[in-house]
Design a protein around this motif. Structure first.
Motif, PDB file in Angstrom:
ATOM      1  N   GLU A 126       0.833  -1.213   0.000  1.00 26.79           N
ATOM      2  CA  GLU A 126       0.000   0.000   0.000  1.00 26.79           C
ATOM      3  C   GLU A 126       0.865   1.260   0.000  1.00 26.79           C
ATOM      4  OE1 GLU A 126      -2.454  -1.429  -0.671  1.00 26.79           O
ATOM      5  OE2 GLU A 126      -3.317  -2.765   0.818  1.00 26.79           O
ATOM      6  N   LEU A 127       1.948   1.230   0.766  1.00 28.25           N
ATOM      7  CA  LEU A 127       2.827   2.404   0.825  1.00 28.25           C
ATOM      8  C   LEU A 127       3.481   2.660  -0.525  1.00 28.25           C
ATOM      9  CD1 LEU A 127       3.985   4.666   2.487  1.00 28.25           C
ATOM     10  CD2 LEU A 127       5.700   3.082   3.388  1.00 28.25           C
ATOM     11  N   MET A 128       3.828   1.606  -1.217  1.00 21.80           N
ATOM     12  CA  MET A 128       4.424   1.771  -2.540  1.00 21.80           C
ATOM     13  C   MET A 128       3.408   2.291  -3.547  1.00 21.80           C
ATOM     14  SD  MET A 128       7.107  -1.395  -2.706  1.00 21.80           S
ATOM     15  CE  MET A 128       7.832  -0.846  -4.270  1.00 21.80           C
ATOM     16  N   HIS A 129       2.135   1.941  -3.362  1.00 23.62           N
ATOM     17  CA  HIS A 129       1.078   2.525  -4.209  1.00 23.62           C
ATOM     18  C   HIS A 129       1.046   4.041  -4.023  1.00 23.62           C
ATOM     19  CE1 HIS A 129      -0.740  -0.970  -5.957  1.00 23.62           C
ATOM     20  NE2 HIS A 129      -1.080  -1.512  -4.803  1.00 23.62           N
ATOM     21  N   ILE A 130       1.064   4.479  -2.769  1.00 24.87           N
ATOM     22  CA  ILE A 130       1.019   5.912  -2.480  1.00 24.87           C
ATOM     23  C   ILE A 130       2.239   6.618  -3.069  1.00 24.87           C
ATOM     24  CG2 ILE A 130       1.280   7.595  -0.603  1.00 24.87           C
ATOM     25  CD1 ILE A 130      -0.688   5.980   1.027  1.00 24.87           C
ATOM     26  N   CYS A 131       3.426   6.029  -2.879  1.00 28.16           N
ATOM     27  CA  CYS A 131       4.649   6.659  -3.373  1.00 28.16           C
ATOM     28  C   CYS A 131       4.667   6.714  -4.901  1.00 28.16           C
ATOM     29  CB  CYS A 131       5.873   5.914  -2.848  1.00 28.16           C
ATOM     30  SG  CYS A 131       6.151   6.145  -1.077  1.00 28.16           S
ATOM     31  N   LYS A 132       4.215   5.651  -5.545  1.00 33.47           N
ATOM     32  CA  LYS A 132       4.199   5.631  -7.009  1.00 33.47           C
ATOM     33  C   LYS A 132       3.252   6.689  -7.552  1.00 33.47           C
ATOM     34  CE  LYS A 132       3.320   2.655 -11.001  1.00 33.47           C
ATOM     35  NZ  LYS A 132       2.944   1.286 -11.468  1.00 33.47           N
ATOM     36  N   GLN A 133       2.050   6.754  -6.988  1.00 35.56           N
ATOM     37  CA  GLN A 133       1.067   7.703  -7.504  1.00 35.56           C
ATOM     38  C   GLN A 133       1.398   9.138  -7.112  1.00 35.56           C
ATOM     39  OE1 GLN A 133      -3.038   6.816  -7.573  1.00 35.56           O
ATOM     40  NE2 GLN A 133      -2.769   4.601  -7.650  1.00 35.56           N
ATOM     41  N   SER A 134       2.135   9.311  -6.017  1.00 32.32           N
ATOM     42  CA  SER A 134       2.511  10.665  -5.579  1.00 32.32           C
ATOM     43  C   SER A 134       3.844  11.110  -6.162  1.00 32.32           C
ATOM     44  CB  SER A 134       2.588  10.719  -4.042  1.00 32.32           C
ATOM     45  OG  SER A 134       1.341  10.418  -3.452  1.00 32.32           O
ATOM     46  N   GLY A 135       4.587  10.185  -6.776  1.00 32.75           N
ATOM     47  CA  GLY A 135       5.901  10.525  -7.316  1.00 32.75           C
ATOM     48  C   GLY A 135       6.912  10.817  -6.233  1.00 32.75           C
ATOM     49  N   THR A 136       6.952   9.970  -5.195  1.00 31.25           N
ATOM     50  CA  THR A 136       7.852  10.208  -4.062  1.00 31.25           C
ATOM     51  C   THR A 136       8.576   8.920  -3.673  1.00 31.25           C
ATOM     52  OG1 THR A 136       6.215   9.635  -2.368  1.00 31.25           O
ATOM     53  CG2 THR A 136       6.225  11.921  -3.145  1.00 31.25           C
ATOM     54  N   GLY A 137       9.459   9.034  -2.682  1.00 33.87           N
ATOM     55  CA  GLY A 137      10.044   7.890  -2.008  1.00 33.87           C
ATOM     56  C   GLY A 137       9.573   7.901  -0.569  1.00 33.87           C
ATOM     57  N   CYS A 138      10.132   7.007   0.256  1.00 32.34           N
ATOM     58  CA  CYS A 138       9.721   6.977   1.657  1.00 32.34           C
ATOM     59  C   CYS A 138      10.770   6.280   2.511  1.00 32.34           C
ATOM     60  CB  CYS A 138       8.367   6.273   1.822  1.00 32.34           C
ATOM     61  SG  CYS A 138       8.434   4.496   1.501  1.00 32.34           S
ATOM     62  N   HIS A 195       8.501   8.790   7.085  1.00 32.01           N
ATOM     63  CA  HIS A 195       8.264  10.042   6.375  1.00 32.01           C
ATOM     64  C   HIS A 195       8.447   9.833   4.872  1.00 32.01           C
ATOM     65  CE1 HIS A 195      12.626  10.041   7.222  1.00 32.01           C
ATOM     66  NE2 HIS A 195      12.740  10.612   6.031  1.00 32.01           N
ATOM     67  N   ILE A 196       7.838  10.728   4.123  1.00 32.27           N
ATOM     68  CA  ILE A 196       7.946  10.731   2.663  1.00 32.27           C
ATOM     69  C   ILE A 196       9.238  11.449   2.270  1.00 32.27           C
ATOM     70  CG2 ILE A 196       6.872  11.549   0.530  1.00 32.27           C
ATOM     71  CD1 ILE A 196       5.353   9.260   1.786  1.00 32.27           C
ATOM     72  N   THR A 197       9.890  10.957   1.220  1.00 29.55           N
ATOM     73  CA  THR A 197      11.147  11.546   0.753  1.00 29.55           C
ATOM     74  C   THR A 197      11.038  11.911  -0.727  1.00 29.55           C
ATOM     75  OG1 THR A 197      12.097   9.447   0.024  1.00 29.55           O
ATOM     76  CG2 THR A 197      12.411  10.055   2.344  1.00 29.55           C
ATOM     77  N   LYS A 198      12.114  12.481  -1.241  1.00 28.91           N
ATOM     78  CA  LYS A 198      12.195  12.738  -2.678  1.00 28.91           C
ATOM     79  C   LYS A 198      12.246  11.405  -3.422  1.00 28.91           C
ATOM     80  CE  LYS A 198      14.660  17.120  -2.051  1.00 28.91           C
ATOM     81  NZ  LYS A 198      13.452  17.927  -2.323  1.00 28.91           N
ATOM     82  N   PRO A 199      11.731  11.357  -4.643  1.00 27.47           N
ATOM     83  CA  PRO A 199      11.630  10.072  -5.361  1.00 27.47           C
ATOM     84  C   PRO A 199      12.973   9.394  -5.609  1.00 27.47           C
ATOM     85  CG  PRO A 199      11.149  11.935  -6.822  1.00 27.47           C
ATOM     86  CD  PRO A 199      11.167  12.470  -5.431  1.00 27.47           C
TER      87      PRO A 199
END
Length: 348
Positions: free
Chosen positions: A246-258, A318-322
């Protein structure tokens, strides 16, 4: 001997009438429910949210250890959870069933009792559905309709660099409950014929894990707590396939890393003890187990103090840069790439 009424004695419409008898609408948006070719709904001041889930016997549930009432409750909850994950409010449910001849009217009463219980708890109207025959067992397809103000809807694509990653509840318990049930099923099936009545499995001390598997709860309370605290998540989804997925779904759609910190992932004591009993890594279970139906969401860093005060919510990263990718930070500080190893219904 328990009464058994063959479904064929009622027919399709007779069964629908039987299962939906006494339903009354509790939402003003339900103008017409069961009884016509379509339900009639009215949402003049909000956007409509629609979600659908299908549960197949042998794939999503095993009736060897899943009571029909619990199955009905869970089938409804997984749909309600999707609406809450959009920061919305579920209002109506449409229930479609495909069933084989081994099921009786009384069996369907049990299933519907669970669906009704979930709907009553969350103030949701059952407004229609369909029934048909099946040659392969039981299939349940539920559509949930909800509402939200357009400005309140939370998607998966809104997470931004420095946002905090939060989860409700604890993770991995449902997966460990599944391991317990599968182990006892294997013991039952290994017994020789004419060996007498099998001993009842002893689940004392593990009741919470079984409840998490068989009777999950959609987290309306968390959505309400966020609203009361004036916190609007930047991204949100429910954890059905596993935290990492699920976290990877959010990061992919948001264009971020974590970055997620192992030591911050919330675990129940029973989950940890049972994972050790099965010689499993409890963090792996929490990351990939699935079926938790907790909420995963991100909030701006400025909301740290308010979100930290919410009951049953924990900041886990936390969310990071992609370009930094998605990683789990272990207890010793080492970083490991997150991989989506959760539930995949189409995997061979």
């Amino acid at each position: 001997m328990a009464k058994r009424t063959e479904i064929s004695t009622l027919g399709e419409f007779g069964l629908i009438d039987h299962l939906t008898e006494g339903l009354t609408a509790v939402n003003a948006s339900t103008l017409r429910g069961v009884g016509d070719d379509c339900a009639v709904l009215n949402y003049p001041a909000s956007d409509v949210l629609v979600t659908s889930d299908m549960l197949m016997e042998g794939i999503h549930f095993d009736l060897v250890y899943t009571p029909l009432r619990h199955l009905g409750y869970k089938a409804a909850m997984v749909n309600l959870s999707d609406v809450y994950a959009m920061n919305g409010t579920p209002r109506q449910l449409i229930v479609n069933l495909a069933l084989s001849r081994r099921f009786s009217v009384e069996d369907m009463d049990e299933l519907y009792d669970g669906i009704r219980m979930a709907c009553e708890r969350h103030h949701v109207d059952i407004v229609g559905g369909d029934t048909t025959s099946s040659l392969t067992g039981l299939a349940i397809s539920i559509t949930c309709i909800g509402e939200a103000r357009r400005e309140d809807i939370v998607y998966r694509n809104g997470a931004r660099d420095t946002d905090l990653i939060c989860v409700s509840g604890n993770l991995g318990a449902a997966y460990m409950g599944l391991q317990l049930m599968e182990r006892e099923k294997a013991v039952f099936e290994s017994m020789k014929p004419n060996a007498g009545e099998p001993a009842q499995p002893d689940f004392s001390g593990r009741e919470y894990l079984l409840e998490r598997l068989l009777k999950p709860e959609a987290r309306r309370d968390i959505v309400e707590a966020l609203r009361a605290a004036g916190i609007r998540p930047t991204a949100m989804m429910d954890i059905s396939d596993g935290l990492s997925s699920e976290l990877m779904h959010i990061c992919k759609q948001s264009g971020t890393g974590c970055r997620v910190y192992e030591e911050r992932i919330p675990l129940d004591y029973q989950t940890a003890v049972t994972a050790e009993e099965f010689n499993m890594n409890v963090t792996t279970c929490a990351l990939n187990g699935g079926d938790d139906y907790e909420l995963l969401f991100t909030v701006p860093l400025t909301d740290h103090e308010r979100v930290s005060q919410l009951e049953d919510v924990k900041v886990i990263g936390h969310i990071t840069k992609p370009e930094l990718g998605c990683a789990l930070v272990a207890r010793d500080g080492q970083e490991f790439e997150l991989k989506a190893q959760g539930w995949n219904p189409l995997a061979e």
